[in-house]
Design a protein around this motif. Structure first.
Motif, PDB file in Angstrom:
ATOM      1  N   LYS A   1     -33.056  16.291   5.610  1.00 23.04           N
ATOM      2  CA  LYS A   1     -33.912  16.465   6.790  1.00 23.04           C
ATOM      3  C   LYS A   1     -34.773  15.238   7.104  1.00 23.04           C
ATOM      4  CE  LYS A   1     -34.227  21.513   6.889  1.00 23.04           C
ATOM      5  NZ  LYS A   1     -35.105  22.693   6.727  1.00 23.04           N
ATOM      6  N   ASN A   2     -35.264  14.570   6.091  1.00 31.47           N
ATOM      7  CA  ASN A   2     -36.151  13.421   6.307  1.00 31.47           C
ATOM      8  C   ASN A   2     -35.481  12.075   6.037  1.00 31.47           C
ATOM      9  OD1 ASN A   2     -38.451  15.053   6.964  1.00 31.47           O
ATOM     10  ND2 ASN A   2     -38.621  15.528   4.775  1.00 31.47           N
ATOM     11  N   PHE A   3     -34.158  12.097   5.892  1.00 25.55           N
ATOM     12  CA  PHE A   3     -33.431  10.867   5.553  1.00 25.55           C
ATOM     13  C   PHE A   3     -32.193  10.740   6.425  1.00 25.55           C
ATOM     14  CE2 PHE A   3     -35.847  12.137   1.847  1.00 25.55           C
ATOM     15  CZ  PHE A   3     -36.416  10.949   1.428  1.00 25.55           C
TER      16      PHE A   3
ATOM     17  N   GLU B   1     -31.533   2.016   5.361  1.00 28.38           N
ATOM     18  CA  GLU B   1     -32.148   2.056   4.033  1.00 28.38           C
ATOM     19  C   GLU B   1     -32.980   3.318   3.854  1.00 28.38           C
ATOM     20  OE1 GLU B   1     -34.168  -1.444   2.813  1.00 28.38           O
ATOM     21  OE2 GLU B   1     -32.341  -2.668   2.838  1.00 28.38           O
ATOM     22  N   ASN B   2     -32.960   4.181   4.863  1.00 27.40           N
ATOM     23  CA  ASN B   2     -33.657   5.469   4.764  1.00 27.40           C
ATOM     24  C   ASN B   2     -32.733   6.459   4.058  1.00 27.40           C
ATOM     25  OD1 ASN B   2     -35.580   7.496   5.124  1.00 27.40           O
ATOM     26  ND2 ASN B   2     -34.728   8.086   7.113  1.00 27.40           N
ATOM     27  N   ILE B   3     -32.608   6.254   2.752  1.00 26.41           N
ATOM     28  CA  ILE B   3     -31.621   6.951   1.935  1.00 26.41           C
ATOM     29  C   ILE B   3     -32.328   7.685   0.796  1.00 26.41           C
ATOM     30  CG2 ILE B   3     -29.682   6.600   0.323  1.00 26.41           C
ATOM     31  CD1 ILE B   3     -29.041   4.039   1.987  1.00 26.41           C
TER      32      ILE B   3
ATOM     33  N   LYS C   1     -35.096   9.781 -13.851  1.00 24.10           N
ATOM     34  CA  LYS C   1     -34.919   8.930 -12.689  1.00 24.10           C
ATOM     35  C   LYS C   1     -34.303   7.600 -13.105  1.00 24.10           C
ATOM     36  CE  LYS C   1     -38.426  10.618  -9.449  1.00 24.10           C
ATOM     37  NZ  LYS C   1     -39.572  10.232  -8.589  1.00 24.10           N
ATOM     38  N   ILE C   2     -33.689   6.931 -12.150  1.00 26.56           N
ATOM     39  CA  ILE C   2     -33.118   5.613 -12.383  1.00 26.56           C
ATOM     40  C   ILE C   2     -34.242   4.577 -12.385  1.00 26.56           C
ATOM     41  CG2 ILE C   2     -31.567   3.846 -11.478  1.00 26.56           C
ATOM     42  CD1 ILE C   2     -29.993   6.117 -10.126  1.00 26.56           C
ATOM     43  N   PRO C   3     -34.418   3.811 -13.454  1.00 29.18           N
ATOM     44  CA  PRO C   3     -35.495   2.799 -13.480  1.00 29.18           C
ATOM     45  C   PRO C   3     -35.164   1.589 -12.619  1.00 29.18           C
ATOM     46  CG  PRO C   3     -34.210   2.719 -15.510  1.00 29.18           C
ATOM     47  CD  PRO C   3     -33.680   3.889 -14.731  1.00 29.18           C
ATOM     48  N   ASP C   4     -36.231   0.917 -12.156  1.00 28.57           N
ATOM     49  CA  ASP C   4     -36.083  -0.316 -11.379  1.00 28.57           C
ATOM     50  C   ASP C   4     -35.132  -0.128 -10.200  1.00 28.57           C
ATOM     51  OD1 ASP C   4     -37.718  -1.680 -13.278  1.00 28.57           O
ATOM     52  OD2 ASP C   4     -35.969  -1.902 -14.575  1.00 28.57           O
ATOM     53  N   PHE C   5     -35.390   0.921  -9.424  1.00 33.10           N
ATOM     54  CA  PHE C   5     -34.484   1.335  -8.359  1.00 33.10           C
ATOM     55  C   PHE C   5     -35.174   1.201  -7.011  1.00 33.10           C
ATOM     56  CE2 PHE C   5     -31.938   4.872  -6.280  1.00 33.10           C
ATOM     57  CZ  PHE C   5     -30.743   4.173  -6.284  1.00 33.10           C
ATOM     58  N   LYS C   6     -34.501   0.660  -6.021  1.00 33.38           N
ATOM     59  CA  LYS C   6     -35.130   0.343  -4.744  1.00 33.38           C
ATOM     60  C   LYS C   6     -35.157   1.501  -3.763  1.00 33.38           C
ATOM     61  CE  LYS C   6     -32.885  -2.173  -1.734  1.00 33.38           C
ATOM     62  NZ  LYS C   6     -32.136  -3.280  -1.084  1.00 33.38           N
ATOM     63  N   TYR C   7     -34.355   2.555  -4.005  1.00 37.93           N
ATOM     64  CA  TYR C   7     -34.261   3.647  -3.042  1.00 37.93           C
ATOM     65  C   TYR C   7     -35.051   4.875  -3.496  1.00 37.93           C
ATOM     66  CZ  TYR C   7     -30.479   0.811  -1.172  1.00 37.93           C
ATOM     67  OH  TYR C   7     -29.745  -0.239  -0.651  1.00 37.93           O
ATOM     68  N   GLU C   8     -35.437   5.680  -2.526  1.00 35.46           N
ATOM     69  CA  GLU C   8     -36.065   6.968  -2.828  1.00 35.46           C
ATOM     70  C   GLU C   8     -35.089   7.806  -3.641  1.00 35.46           C
ATOM     71  OE1 GLU C   8     -39.251   9.728  -2.496  1.00 35.46           O
ATOM     72  OE2 GLU C   8     -39.144   7.694  -1.697  1.00 35.46           O
ATOM     73  N   GLN C   9     -35.594   8.484  -4.674  1.00 31.84           N
ATOM     74  CA  GLN C   9     -34.698   9.263  -5.526  1.00 31.84           C
ATOM     75  C   GLN C   9     -35.363  10.526  -6.026  1.00 31.84           C
ATOM     76  OE1 GLN C   9     -33.913   7.699  -9.567  1.00 31.84           O
ATOM     77  NE2 GLN C   9     -35.415   6.080  -9.163  1.00 31.84           N
ATOM     78  N   GLN C  10     -34.541  11.496  -6.373  1.00 39.09           N
ATOM     79  CA  GLN C  10     -34.981  12.729  -7.022  1.00 39.09           C
ATOM     80  C   GLN C  10     -33.971  13.060  -8.107  1.00 39.09           C
ATOM     81  OE1 GLN C  10     -35.396  15.979  -4.236  1.00 39.09           O
ATOM     82  NE2 GLN C  10     -36.763  14.833  -2.888  1.00 39.09           N
TER      83      GLN C  10
END
Length: 216
Positions: free
Chosen positions: A13-15, A115-117, A126-135
């Motif tokens: 919804k927000n991506f 890049e709105n991913i 979580k994935i460390p040193d990661f540039k994208y929003e994650q859950q």
């Protein structure tokens, strides 16, 4: 199946895009770990129907996994990466798995026009040193269509890799056990020794036990 796609739609919804990621091969005593990332950029009814058997890769037969593999790679943006035995020995399996997920997600994301991913990561880390929003999503391969798809790409790719290795090292029966430490695999290790594809740290307890038994 529809619930898995509904789960992803809710997150979307927000991506602009959702990427699901999962790994295969954390447990075996030989071979690399594989990670995959999958983004379904469009979900028409025909595709959802084709993917009606989509599930956690461990819950599916090899034949169904291979059928779904072809459907997924032909209908998604995806990436599949390996984490080497050397990395596993140096960093440990968890860090290597997350690093390999990072690589596969970044490659898949670079193929998208935004890049709105949001990246959905199977598990509780979580994935460390990661540039994208994650859950992170515990039991994500049961809940998310994109994670379930990633689990299939990772699993099938790793199985193919281990079958190819089996041609060079048939004594370890990797085509059957995929590098897991079955009794037949351990017996072969005792008889033939280790290869460069073995995760030596995964075999420490076995060798300690063997030495203890030899003292009896």
């Amino acid at each position: 199946m529809n619930k898995r796609f509904d789960f992803d739609r809710e997150k979307l919804k927000n991506f602009d895009y959702i990427i699901g990621t999962d790994e295969a091969g954390r447990g075996p005593g030989a071979g690399p770990v594989f990670a995959a990332a999958v983004c379904f950029t469009s979900l028409d009814k025909n595709l959802i129907k084709k993917l009606d058997k989509l599930n956690d890769s461990k819950q599916l037969s090899e034949k169904i996994r291979e059928e779904l593999f072809e459907i997924i790679i032909n209908n998604s943006i995806y990436s599949i990466k390996q984490g080497s035995v050397e990395e596993i020995e140096k960093l440990n399996i968890l860090r290597t798995s997350l690093l390999t997920m990072n690589k596969s997600c970044c490659e898949a994301a670079e193929k998208l026009d935004s890049e709105n991913i949001l990246v959905l990561v199977d598990g509780n880390k979580k994935i460390p040193d990661f540039k994208y929003e994650q859950q992170f999503i515990v039991k994500g391969d049961y809940k998310s269509a994109s994670i379930a798809a990633a689990s299939i790409l990772a699993k099938v790719s790793r199985d193919i890799f281990m079958k190819e290795l089996d041609k060079e090292f048939p004594q370890y029966r990797w085509a059957e056990n995929k590098g897991y430490l079955t009794q037949a695999h351990l017996d072969a290790v005792d008889k033939f020794g280790l290869t460069k594809w073995h995760r030596k740290k995964f075999l420490q307890k076995h060798f300690e036990k063997s030495e203890q038994l030899s003292l009896l």
